[in-house]
Design a protein around this motif. Structure first.
Motif, PDB file in Angstrom:
ATOM      1  N   LEU A 166     -63.908 -20.718  32.801  1.00  0.00           N
ATOM      2  CA  LEU A 166     -64.054 -20.134  34.135  1.00  0.00           C
ATOM      3  C   LEU A 166     -65.203 -20.779  34.900  1.00  0.00           C
ATOM      4  O   LEU A 166     -65.067 -21.133  36.086  1.00  0.00           O
ATOM      5  N   LEU A 175     -65.323 -24.355  38.037  1.00  0.00           N
ATOM      6  CA  LEU A 175     -65.661 -23.806  39.353  1.00  0.00           C
ATOM      7  C   LEU A 175     -65.489 -24.839  40.478  1.00  0.00           C
ATOM      8  O   LEU A 175     -64.936 -24.503  41.538  1.00  0.00           O
ATOM      9  N   THR A 206     -61.802 -25.128  41.104  1.00  0.00           N
ATOM     10  CA  THR A 206     -61.316 -23.919  41.758  1.00  0.00           C
ATOM     11  C   THR A 206     -61.657 -23.927  43.243  1.00  0.00           C
ATOM     12  O   THR A 206     -60.814 -23.619  44.097  1.00  0.00           O
ATOM     13  N   ARG A 207     -62.899 -24.296  43.548  1.00  0.00           N
ATOM     14  CA  ARG A 207     -63.334 -24.355  44.946  1.00  0.00           C
ATOM     15  C   ARG A 207     -62.532 -25.392  45.725  1.00  0.00           C
ATOM     16  O   ARG A 207     -62.195 -25.187  46.901  1.00  0.00           O
ATOM     17  N   THR A 245     -62.707 -21.285  47.423  1.00  0.00           N
ATOM     18  CA  THR A 245     -63.586 -20.183  47.047  1.00  0.00           C
ATOM     19  C   THR A 245     -63.552 -20.016  45.539  1.00  0.00           C
ATOM     20  O   THR A 245     -62.606 -20.468  44.884  1.00  0.00           O
ATOM     21  N   THR A 246     -64.573 -19.392  44.996  1.00  0.00           N
ATOM     22  CA  THR A 246     -64.584 -19.099  43.558  1.00  0.00           C
ATOM     23  C   THR A 246     -64.637 -17.589  43.330  1.00  0.00           C
ATOM     24  O   THR A 246     -64.795 -17.144  42.199  1.00  0.00           O
ATOM     25  N   GLY A 295     -59.963 -16.902  43.741  1.00  0.00           N
ATOM     26  CA  GLY A 295     -60.862 -17.618  42.857  1.00  0.00           C
ATOM     27  C   GLY A 295     -60.573 -17.380  41.388  1.00  0.00           C
ATOM     28  O   GLY A 295     -60.967 -18.189  40.536  1.00  0.00           O
ATOM     29  N   PRO A 322     -58.466 -20.430  37.514  1.00  0.00           N
ATOM     30  CA  PRO A 322     -58.824 -20.526  36.090  1.00  0.00           C
ATOM     31  C   PRO A 322     -57.864 -19.774  35.184  1.00  0.00           C
ATOM     32  O   PRO A 322     -57.618 -20.205  34.042  1.00  0.00           O
ATOM     33  N   ALA A 344     -64.554 -11.742  40.505  1.00  0.00           N
ATOM     34  CA  ALA A 344     -63.130 -11.915  40.776  1.00  0.00           C
ATOM     35  C   ALA A 344     -62.457 -10.636  41.240  1.00  0.00           C
ATOM     36  O   ALA A 344     -61.339 -10.659  41.737  1.00  0.00           O
TER      37      ALA A 344
END
Length: 221
Positions: free
Chosen positions: A76, A80, A83-84, A89-90, A95, A99, A173
């Motif tokens: 996770l 990051l 993901t961004r 955004t995370t 977000g 993951p 999250a």
């Protein structure tokens, strides 16, 4: 210990339950979109598969094993930046989906591979003797014959992703994991902790019951 009224608990638990379901369902669907082809390729390129290829199998098998070995909470944080880059955004549900999907893909691929390898080799040989192509065997033999195992595998995947989604709550999250952390752990509101646990158990149990029912319905053996 602090306390909250039933109305307050429901006003928080309700929306976060929806967020958890969105995270889990979307990431599970996306995981299968990528995991099914990966699992099929692993099955075909295995030394006993229809299209043996040691190089391709070794590379894919290694990648799957690596990602399955990484604890979700570490994965996770590790991805990051990825993901961004994908959802900008995370935080929140978007977000978490990235993951969750990344962690689900190798798990699903391995489940698919194991299910397909359980198919009776005699059935496959019969299809080959009738001139069926590799694609036809995969679609009309492997996936059909393994359908019960595939459905049961989905219930395991779903339960695992529910657990991962709860972990994602520790980094903003949202969802039931976030509720348990923010209210149950940080604010010592035991009722919110128990409510989060109960709802999570109910979600997993309901999906397990549905999965078991569907597995029996599609099992024609």
């Amino acid at each position: 210990m602090n306390s909250m009224s039933l109305t307050e608990i429901l006003s928080i638990i309700g929306p976060e339950t929806v967020n958890t379901l969105i995270m889990v369902i979307v990431s599970t669907v996306l995981g299968y979109v990528f995991g099914i082809p990966l699992g099929i390729v692993l099955t075909l390129t295995d030394e006993r598969g229809l299209k043996p290829n040691k190089t391709i199998y070794f590379i894919l098998d290694f990648i799957v094993n690596v990602f399955r070995s990484i604890p979700f909470i570490i994965l996770l944080v590790w991805i990051l930046p990825f993901t961004r880059a994908i959802v900008h955004t995370t935080l929140g549900v978007p977000g978490a989906i990235v993951p969750l999907t990344v962690s689900a893909i190798p798990f699903i691929a391995r489940m698919i591979e194991q299910s397909l390898k359980e198919v009776d080799p005699g059935v496959i040989e019969a299809a080959k003797s009738m001139g069926a192509s590799t694609f036809q065997i995969v679609i009309h033999v492997l996936l059909v014959e393994a359908r019960s195992s595939l459905v049961l595998g989905t219930t395991i995947v779903f339960a695992s992703i529910v657990g991962y989604a709860a972990m994602a709550g520790t980094v903003g999250a949202g969802g039931l994991g976030d509720v348990a952390i923010r209210y149950g752990y940080q604010r010592y509101i035991a009722s919110m902790m128990y409510a989060s646990i109960i709802v999570t158990v109910i979600i997993v149990q309901l999906f397990q019951l549905v999965g078991n029912y569907l597995a029996k319905r599609v099992d024609k053996r």
